[in-house]
Motif scaffolding. Structure first.
Motif, short mmCIF file in Angstrom:
data_model
loop_
_atom_site.label_atom_id
_atom_site.label_comp_id
_atom_site.label_asym_id
_atom_site.label_seq_id
_atom_site.Cartn_x
_atom_site.Cartn_y
_atom_site.Cartn_z
N ASP A 1 -23.00 1.95 -28.77
CA ASP A 1 -22.92 2.08 -30.22
C ASP A 1 -23.74 3.24 -30.79
O ASP A 1 -23.35 3.86 -31.75
CB ASP A 1 -23.37 0.80 -30.92
CG ASP A 1 -22.24 -0.16 -31.18
OD1 ASP A 1 -21.09 0.17 -30.84
OD2 ASP A 1 -22.52 -1.24 -31.73
N HIS A 2 -24.88 3.51 -30.23
CA HIS A 2 -25.76 4.55 -30.78
C HIS A 2 -25.31 5.94 -30.32
O HIS A 2 -24.92 6.12 -29.18
CB HIS A 2 -27.20 4.29 -30.35
CG HIS A 2 -28.18 5.05 -31.16
ND1 HIS A 2 -28.46 6.37 -30.92
CD2 HIS A 2 -28.92 4.70 -32.24
CE1 HIS A 2 -29.35 6.80 -31.80
NE2 HIS A 2 -29.65 5.80 -32.61
N ARG A 3 -25.41 6.89 -31.22
CA ARG A 3 -24.94 8.25 -30.92
C ARG A 3 -25.69 8.89 -29.75
O ARG A 3 -25.10 9.66 -28.99
CB ARG A 3 -25.00 9.14 -32.16
CG ARG A 3 -26.39 9.48 -32.62
CD ARG A 3 -26.40 10.42 -33.83
NE ARG A 3 -27.75 10.78 -34.17
CZ ARG A 3 -28.45 11.76 -33.59
NH1 ARG A 3 -27.90 12.49 -32.65
NH2 ARG A 3 -29.68 12.02 -33.95
N ILE A 4 -26.96 8.56 -29.58
CA ILE A 4 -27.73 9.13 -28.46
C ILE A 4 -27.19 8.59 -27.14
O ILE A 4 -26.98 9.34 -26.19
CB ILE A 4 -29.24 8.83 -28.60
CG1 ILE A 4 -29.82 9.47 -29.86
CG2 ILE A 4 -30.00 9.30 -27.35
CD1 ILE A 4 -29.92 10.98 -29.85
N ARG A 5 -26.94 7.29 -27.05
CA ARG A 5 -26.39 6.70 -25.82
C ARG A 5 -24.99 7.22 -25.54
O ARG A 5 -24.64 7.49 -24.40
CB ARG A 5 -26.37 5.18 -25.92
CG ARG A 5 -27.76 4.59 -25.93
CD ARG A 5 -27.72 3.10 -25.95
NE ARG A 5 -28.99 2.60 -26.43
CZ ARG A 5 -29.20 1.38 -26.84
NH1 ARG A 5 -28.21 0.50 -26.83
NH2 ARG A 5 -30.39 0.99 -27.26
N LEU A 6 -24.20 7.36 -26.58
CA LEU A 6 -22.86 7.92 -26.44
C LEU A 6 -22.96 9.35 -25.91
O LEU A 6 -22.21 9.75 -25.02
CB LEU A 6 -22.14 7.88 -27.79
CG LEU A 6 -20.66 8.20 -27.82
CD1 LEU A 6 -19.87 7.17 -27.03
CD2 LEU A 6 -20.17 8.25 -29.25
N GLY A 7 -23.91 10.11 -26.44
CA GLY A 7 -24.12 11.48 -25.99
C GLY A 7 -24.59 11.56 -24.55
O GLY A 7 -24.11 12.39 -23.77
N ILE A 8 -25.54 10.71 -24.18
CA ILE A 8 -26.04 10.69 -22.80
C ILE A 8 -24.89 10.43 -21.84
O ILE A 8 -24.70 11.15 -20.85
CB ILE A 8 -27.13 9.61 -22.62
CG1 ILE A 8 -28.39 9.98 -23.40
CG2 ILE A 8 -27.45 9.40 -21.13
CD1 ILE A 8 -29.39 8.83 -23.56
N MET A 9 -24.10 9.40 -22.13
CA MET A 9 -23.00 9.05 -21.25
C MET A 9 -21.95 10.16 -21.20
O MET A 9 -21.43 10.48 -20.12
CB MET A 9 -22.36 7.73 -21.68
CG MET A 9 -23.23 6.52 -21.44
SD MET A 9 -23.72 6.26 -19.71
CE MET A 9 -22.13 5.86 -18.98
N THR B 1 -32.38 6.00 -22.70
CA THR B 1 -32.10 6.07 -21.26
C THR B 1 -32.53 4.77 -20.58
O THR B 1 -31.86 4.29 -19.67
CB THR B 1 -32.78 7.28 -20.58
OG1 THR B 1 -34.18 7.26 -20.87
CG2 THR B 1 -32.17 8.58 -21.03
N LYS B 2 -33.62 4.19 -21.05
CA LYS B 2 -34.08 2.91 -20.49
C LYS B 2 -33.05 1.81 -20.73
O LYS B 2 -32.78 0.99 -19.84
CB LYS B 2 -35.43 2.53 -21.10
CG LYS B 2 -36.14 1.41 -20.35
CD LYS B 2 -37.57 1.27 -20.80
CE LYS B 2 -38.36 2.50 -20.53
NZ LYS B 2 -39.28 2.53 -19.46
N ALA B 3 -32.45 1.78 -21.91
CA ALA B 3 -31.42 0.77 -22.22
C ALA B 3 -30.19 0.95 -21.32
O ALA B 3 -29.63 -0.03 -20.82
CB ALA B 3 -31.02 0.86 -23.68
N LEU B 4 -29.80 2.20 -21.09
CA LEU B 4 -28.64 2.46 -20.22
C LEU B 4 -28.97 2.15 -18.76
O LEU B 4 -28.12 1.65 -18.02
CB LEU B 4 -28.19 3.92 -20.37
CG LEU B 4 -27.55 4.28 -21.70
CD1 LEU B 4 -27.38 5.79 -21.83
CD2 LEU B 4 -26.21 3.57 -21.88
N GLU B 5 -30.21 2.40 -18.37
CA GLU B 5 -30.64 2.07 -17.00
C GLU B 5 -30.67 0.56 -16.82
O GLU B 5 -30.22 0.04 -15.78
CB GLU B 5 -32.02 2.67 -16.72
CG GLU B 5 -32.52 2.37 -15.33
CD GLU B 5 -33.95 2.83 -15.09
OE1 GLU B 5 -34.31 2.95 -13.90
OE2 GLU B 5 -34.70 3.06 -16.06
#
Length: 97
Positions: free
Chosen positions: A12-20, A49-53
């Motif tokens: 949902d967050h733009r940073i996580r979307l960007g990382i992926m 990054t911690k949340a995605l990890e």
């Protein structure tokens, strides 16, 4: 089945979307590269990054290059599959299929 069932809250967050998005088209990216491309602060990028990890969508490798610490990230097979499902769900929503 609802059209939004495969929309993943983790992305949902733009940073996580960007990382992926960055990791889907690159074998890996290091912390500073992600930070620069996304315009994120150290703390903000670290928490995302911690949340995605934690969700096992990305893998984190810590190493030293010379005497400098280097953290790099890559997408896992599971993360790739989940992100693909998310993108397909968004496309269906946009196209109203």
């Amino acid at each position: 089945m609802s059209i939004i069932n495969n929309i993943n809250k983790v992305f949902d967050h733009r940073i996580r979307l960007g990382i992926m998005s960055i990791l889907m088209v690159n074998e890996y990216a290091d912390f500073n590269t992600l930070k620069e491309l996304l315009g994120a602060t150290d703390g903000n990028l670290a928490s995302h990054t911690k949340a995605l990890e934690k969700a096992e969508y990305i893998k984190v490798e810590k190493q030293f290059i010379g005497r400098k610490p280097n953290t790099r990230y890559s997408v896992t097979k599971f993360g790739k599959a989940e992100f693909q499902k998310h993108i397909e769900a968004l496309e269906k929503l946009i196209n109203k299929q």
